[in-house]
Design a protein around this motif. Structure first.
Motif, PDB file in Angstrom:
ATOM      1  N   THR A  96       0.827  -1.202   0.000  1.00  0.00           N
ATOM      2  CA  THR A  96       0.000   0.000   0.000  1.00  0.00           C
ATOM      3  C   THR A  96       0.864   1.255   0.000  1.00  0.00           C
ATOM      4  O   THR A  96       0.610   2.208  -0.735  1.00  0.00           O
ATOM      5  N   ARG A  97       1.905   1.254   0.842  1.00  0.00           N
ATOM      6  CA  ARG A  97       2.775   2.427   0.941  1.00  0.00           C
ATOM      7  C   ARG A  97       3.530   2.672  -0.361  1.00  0.00           C
ATOM      8  O   ARG A  97       3.580   3.797  -0.857  1.00  0.00           O
ATOM      9  N   TYR A  98       4.115   1.607  -0.933  1.00  0.00           N
ATOM     10  CA  TYR A  98       4.897   1.774  -2.147  1.00  0.00           C
ATOM     11  C   TYR A  98       4.023   2.222  -3.323  1.00  0.00           C
ATOM     12  O   TYR A  98       4.423   3.066  -4.123  1.00  0.00           O
ATOM     13  N   ILE A  99       2.821   1.635  -3.429  1.00  0.00           N
ATOM     14  CA  ILE A  99       1.900   2.030  -4.497  1.00  0.00           C
ATOM     15  C   ILE A  99       1.508   3.498  -4.316  1.00  0.00           C
ATOM     16  O   ILE A  99       1.453   4.262  -5.276  1.00  0.00           O
ATOM     17  N   HIS A 100       1.280   3.896  -3.076  1.00  0.00           N
ATOM     18  CA  HIS A 100       0.883   5.266  -2.781  1.00  0.00           C
ATOM     19  C   HIS A 100       2.016   6.247  -3.081  1.00  0.00           C
ATOM     20  O   HIS A 100       1.788   7.312  -3.658  1.00  0.00           O
ATOM     21  N   ILE A 101       3.249   5.900  -2.728  1.00  0.00           N
ATOM     22  CA  ILE A 101       4.390   6.783  -2.993  1.00  0.00           C
ATOM     23  C   ILE A 101       4.630   6.883  -4.497  1.00  0.00           C
ATOM     24  O   ILE A 101       4.919   7.960  -5.028  1.00  0.00           O
ATOM     25  N   LYS A 102       4.498   5.745  -5.203  1.00  0.00           N
ATOM     26  CA  LYS A 102       4.631   5.751  -6.666  1.00  0.00           C
ATOM     27  C   LYS A 102       3.604   6.709  -7.260  1.00  0.00           C
ATOM     28  O   LYS A 102       3.912   7.511  -8.146  1.00  0.00           O
ATOM     29  N   GLU A 103       2.383   6.651  -6.765  1.00  0.00           N
ATOM     30  CA  GLU A 103       1.291   7.517  -7.234  1.00  0.00           C
ATOM     31  C   GLU A 103       1.645   8.993  -7.008  1.00  0.00           C
ATOM     32  O   GLU A 103       1.549   9.826  -7.915  1.00  0.00           O
ATOM     33  N   GLU A 104       2.061   9.309  -5.792  1.00  0.00           N
ATOM     34  CA  GLU A 104       2.401  10.692  -5.432  1.00  0.00           C
ATOM     35  C   GLU A 104       3.535  11.229  -6.272  1.00  0.00           C
ATOM     36  O   GLU A 104       3.497  12.364  -6.758  1.00  0.00           O
ATOM     37  N   GLN A 105       4.591  10.417  -6.424  1.00  0.00           N
ATOM     38  CA  GLN A 105       5.757  10.875  -7.160  1.00  0.00           C
ATOM     39  C   GLN A 105       5.467  11.042  -8.656  1.00  0.00           C
ATOM     40  O   GLN A 105       5.970  11.956  -9.293  1.00  0.00           O
ATOM     41  N   ALA A 106       4.629  10.138  -9.206  1.00  0.00           N
ATOM     42  CA  ALA A 106       4.247  10.248 -10.616  1.00  0.00           C
ATOM     43  C   ALA A 106       3.413  11.515 -10.816  1.00  0.00           C
ATOM     44  O   ALA A 106       3.557  12.220 -11.820  1.00  0.00           O
ATOM     45  N   GLN A 107       2.567  11.829  -9.866  1.00  0.00           N
ATOM     46  CA  GLN A 107       1.755  13.040  -9.937  1.00  0.00           C
ATOM     47  C   GLN A 107       2.630  14.293  -9.849  1.00  0.00           C
ATOM     48  O   GLN A 107       2.465  15.239 -10.618  1.00  0.00           O
ATOM     49  N   LYS A 108       3.586  14.301  -8.921  1.00  0.00           N
ATOM     50  CA  LYS A 108       4.466  15.459  -8.772  1.00  0.00           C
ATOM     51  C   LYS A 108       5.329  15.644 -10.017  1.00  0.00           C
ATOM     52  O   LYS A 108       5.585  16.763 -10.438  1.00  0.00           O
ATOM     53  N   CYS A 109       5.758  14.509 -10.593  1.00  0.00           N
ATOM     54  CA  CYS A 109       6.573  14.565 -11.813  1.00  0.00           C
ATOM     55  C   CYS A 109       5.760  15.246 -12.915  1.00  0.00           C
ATOM     56  O   CYS A 109       6.269  16.140 -13.599  1.00  0.00           O
ATOM     57  N   LYS A 110       4.512  14.827 -13.050  1.00  0.00           N
ATOM     58  CA  LYS A 110       3.633  15.414 -14.061  1.00  0.00           C
ATOM     59  C   LYS A 110       3.489  16.912 -13.828  1.00  0.00           C
ATOM     60  O   LYS A 110       3.600  17.717 -14.755  1.00  0.00           O
ATOM     61  N   GLU A 111       3.270  17.296 -12.570  1.00  0.00           N
ATOM     62  CA  GLU A 111       3.095  18.715 -12.254  1.00  0.00           C
ATOM     63  C   GLU A 111       4.340  19.534 -12.552  1.00  0.00           C
ATOM     64  O   GLU A 111       4.261  20.633 -13.113  1.00  0.00           O
ATOM     65  N   GLU A 112       5.508  18.995 -12.192  1.00  0.00           N
ATOM     66  CA  GLU A 112       6.759  19.715 -12.438  1.00  0.00           C
ATOM     67  C   GLU A 112       7.005  19.899 -13.942  1.00  0.00           C
ATOM     68  O   GLU A 112       7.461  20.954 -14.376  1.00  0.00           O
ATOM     69  N   LEU A 113       6.715  18.849 -14.710  1.00  0.00           N
ATOM     70  CA  LEU A 113       6.905  18.947 -16.156  1.00  0.00           C
ATOM     71  C   LEU A 113       5.952  19.989 -16.746  1.00  0.00           C
ATOM     72  O   LEU A 113       6.348  20.805 -17.571  1.00  0.00           O
ATOM     73  N   LEU A 114       4.713  19.969 -16.290  1.00  0.00           N
ATOM     74  CA  LEU A 114       3.725  20.903 -16.838  1.00  0.00           C
ATOM     75  C   LEU A 114       4.043  22.361 -16.491  1.00  0.00           C
ATOM     76  O   LEU A 114       3.750  23.260 -17.271  1.00  0.00           O
ATOM     77  N   ILE A 115       4.673  22.593 -15.318  1.00  0.00           N
ATOM     78  CA  ILE A 115       5.098  23.952 -14.971  1.00  0.00           C
ATOM     79  C   ILE A 115       6.103  24.455 -16.008  1.00  0.00           C
ATOM     80  O   ILE A 115       6.035  25.601 -16.459  1.00  0.00           O
ATOM     81  N   LEU A 116       7.013  23.583 -16.413  1.00  0.00           N
ATOM     82  CA  LEU A 116       7.991  23.974 -17.434  1.00  0.00           C
ATOM     83  C   LEU A 116       7.268  24.301 -18.748  1.00  0.00           C
ATOM     84  O   LEU A 116       7.564  25.303 -19.394  1.00  0.00           O
ATOM     85  N   TRP A 117       6.304  23.454 -19.123  1.00  0.00           N
ATOM     86  CA  TRP A 117       5.609  23.640 -20.399  1.00  0.00           C
ATOM     87  C   TRP A 117       4.769  24.917 -20.417  1.00  0.00           C
ATOM     88  O   TRP A 117       4.864  25.710 -21.341  1.00  0.00           O
ATOM     89  N   THR A 118       3.976  25.139 -19.347  1.00  0.00           N
ATOM     90  CA  THR A 118       3.074  26.288 -19.347  1.00  0.00           C
ATOM     91  C   THR A 118       3.759  27.595 -18.966  1.00  0.00           C
ATOM     92  O   THR A 118       3.380  28.648 -19.464  1.00  0.00           O
ATOM     93  N   ASP A 119       4.742  27.530 -18.043  1.00  0.00           N
ATOM     94  CA  ASP A 119       5.288  28.767 -17.495  1.00  0.00           C
ATOM     95  C   ASP A 119       6.658  29.156 -18.059  1.00  0.00           C
ATOM     96  O   ASP A 119       6.954  30.348 -18.177  1.00  0.00           O
ATOM     97  N   TYR A 120       7.511  28.165 -18.350  1.00  0.00           N
ATOM     98  CA  TYR A 120       8.851  28.517 -18.825  1.00  0.00           C
ATOM     99  C   TYR A 120       8.886  28.726 -20.346  1.00  0.00           C
ATOM    100  O   TYR A 120       9.362  29.757 -20.830  1.00  0.00           O
ATOM    101  N   PHE A 121       8.397  27.732 -21.077  1.00  0.00           N
ATOM    102  CA  PHE A 121       8.473  27.821 -22.529  1.00  0.00           C
ATOM    103  C   PHE A 121       7.495  28.855 -23.077  1.00  0.00           C
ATOM    104  O   PHE A 121       6.363  28.979 -22.631  1.00  0.00           O
ATOM    105  N   LYS A 122       7.979  29.634 -24.069  1.00  0.00           N
ATOM    106  CA  LYS A 122       7.201  30.712 -24.672  1.00  0.00           C
ATOM    107  C   LYS A 122       7.075  30.491 -26.175  1.00  0.00           C
ATOM    108  O   LYS A 122       7.837  29.712 -26.756  1.00  0.00           O
ATOM    109  N   PRO A 123       6.165  31.193 -26.833  1.00  0.00           N
ATOM    110  CA  PRO A 123       5.980  31.027 -28.278  1.00  0.00           C
ATOM    111  C   PRO A 123       7.274  31.034 -29.108  1.00  0.00           C
ATOM    112  O   PRO A 123       7.439  30.171 -29.982  1.00  0.00           O
TER     113      PRO A 123
END
Lengths: 146, 146, 146, 146, 146, 146
Positions: free
Chosen positions: C59-86
């Motif tokens: 349960t713990r490992y599945i939950h940590i995998k879930e959390e980390q995959a979610q944070k990874c997605k969020e960090e990547l999307l911050i780069l896409w929406t906020d850093y990269f420009k036209p």
């Protein structure tokens, strides 16, 4: 009922339970806070009580605008990353640009207190609402809560 | 447009931007996850790969059900504490009981994997949707995303 | 020092303080948890103590995998929406597809316990690391923490 | 009323409003969940309904134990980093070790389902409660909620 | 030890581990921040350094007041929705109104910088503390941390 | 690859996936926001539009500084409580003081808009970066994103 089989593939969890209404509510709040901020008057700096109320209101409204713009961005991105699939790109070739620009509008609404940006954000969310329901062969009305 | 003057008084922030749609989306997700959980079969314990996939799915679905039931509860309570005001009690004398029971249904949906509880939660949210829009003299359709 | 003037325009807050390292750390954790999950053995169902430890770990490992995959997605999307420009689209015309696929890999890593997906996610984050530093005319080494 | 002048210096926000009771409540929950987990029996694998209820309960209890152990750690660390100041080290030379060990006990309670660790965590929090109130020249009773 | 059997039914997770102390700590912080805000003086607008320190302090204190009022509301609502059960209504017929008003006081403390509201919130939380322990046939002292 | 066996014992979850880079990114953001805040000029109080933009910017930058300082503190404390183990104290006898002071620097950066404190925080995080990689017998470069 979800009549769109594409949406069942490889989703993060609640298949079929995606709804642009979540992003709409956040965008309405951004617009609402923006309008409120635009009409606040700074009191005379010698009126200590009024100045404190002014700061409390300004800080709170700016903070709520920030939170709601952030949530709007997150809700939109969930639709982009989790709901839309490669087959959708045929029907909506501008999908990526649409979401990219909408996310950047969320940022503009944070960085500025700008009525035009807030209204553009509402339009961007409405456009995504239309794309979303079109992809499900459903006609869902765009209904504002405010 | 908000035609209800009562809602403007003493609110936490985005006056007028309350919408039971947020709670509805969460409740739909609870129902969706409950249905999915009810049809999962446990594989033979000697099939290591299938067993791992089974645990991953079970844990994830239970966790998402928990999160969505919690968010549903929070969204409902925002309506109760922030939107509804004392004058509303005349028109809706059962308001407190309605929200108390709905919140407790959210808890039941966490504590059990129970289709009946999940369906009752949908009805409770629908009932609150009706009370909410009635209080604003507006007729807004109850539209499911799933 | 940030030598890229494009990044200063219209950003959400900490201009210039974007770093794919955040997403890398999360992706490393997803890979780590995936590997751990793949080697856990289910004990005999009559060994109550071992079964409880097994469930706790799973349960713990599945939950940590879930959390980390979610944070990874969020960090990547911050780069896409906020850093990269036209203007970046000229140099990196596949930018949107790159981020879309990387975000979907984060989802795959949640939905499955799949070593290949976790390794593909590491490659996707590494690719984004390379695009990011190239856009800043800087050469920053790809260094794993694990 | 706060009679300890040391606590006013350089604090993060609500000066004087520190209370080990927050960590105590979390530790009590960790102990409660640990006890509950230790008495759950796994049903026969052919009883589908009971198996589902079993997984739902296990997953939820493990998750709540995780959350409460994490909150306990956070509450303790707030006391260490924000409340205690250099002058306190004279009176309590073992302060750092005390908090370090207590935080590691929170981790043990996550990683295992271990009654001894959960009871040791309660004692560690009680010890910190005593150090805290002693530093304020106040005698506050250690009262359990459960 | 929990001597009240009613509290075991249908709870969200840590049965018996409910404690109004959590809400009390938050309410004390709201009162503390409100008092601090009421004594801050705005410096002359030509003293750039003092003006910056003033804005930093105002913004932080308002934000902490907001967070603590929100947490107080959440802690109180957990008691209302999760701890109290239908049988409690016989003994405490005003339960719903009590919690509704307390939650609305949390909102008032956000929306205003008002010492009276903050003090009323403390009284409301104290009243709930008394109802809570009375429902458990226990006498627990009301002890402030500040 | 992790060559340090000590780190495998009793960790909270992703063994070996600890990286001071996370705290570094947060500290860089604190420094960045502090520098930005130090150069903002308050406009004339009769220029309503400029005053609104000023308040929006001030509030946002102060809030981001607060968030990043808090995240920096959390990331550092994860290293202290979860990565470092008793055997490390022989090699790094000042470990506790190092982390305590670094955490308190995070607080200073919240409470003030102080360039010196922000720069000291960068040095503190750099020092921890060096201790961390030394404990793993690895030489990892200190590379700033900004």
């Amino acid at each position: 009922m979800n009549s769109d089989p594409i949406a069942h593939a490889h989703c993060d969890g609640p298949c079929g339970v995606y709804d642009p209404a979540a992003a709409r509510i956040n965008a309405e709040a951004v617009l609402s806070m923006t309008k409120k901020l635009l009409v606040i008057e700074m009191p005379a700096t010698d009126n200590k009580e009024a100045l404190l109320a002014y700061h409390n209101m300004m800080t709170r409204y700016i903070h709520i605008k920030e939170e709601q713009a952030q949530k709007c961005k997150e809700e939109l991105l969930i639709l982009w990353t989790d709901y839309f699939k490669p087959p959708h790109l045929e029907k909506f070739p501008e999908l990526h640009e649409t979401f990219w620009k909408a996310a950047k509008l969320c940022s503009h609404c944070k960085v500025e207190v700008n009525l035009q940006s807030a209204e553009k954000l509402m339009e961007a969310v409405k456009n995504i609402h239309e794309i979303f329901w079109k992809s499900k062969d459903r006609d869902v009305e765009w209904v504002l809560a405010s």
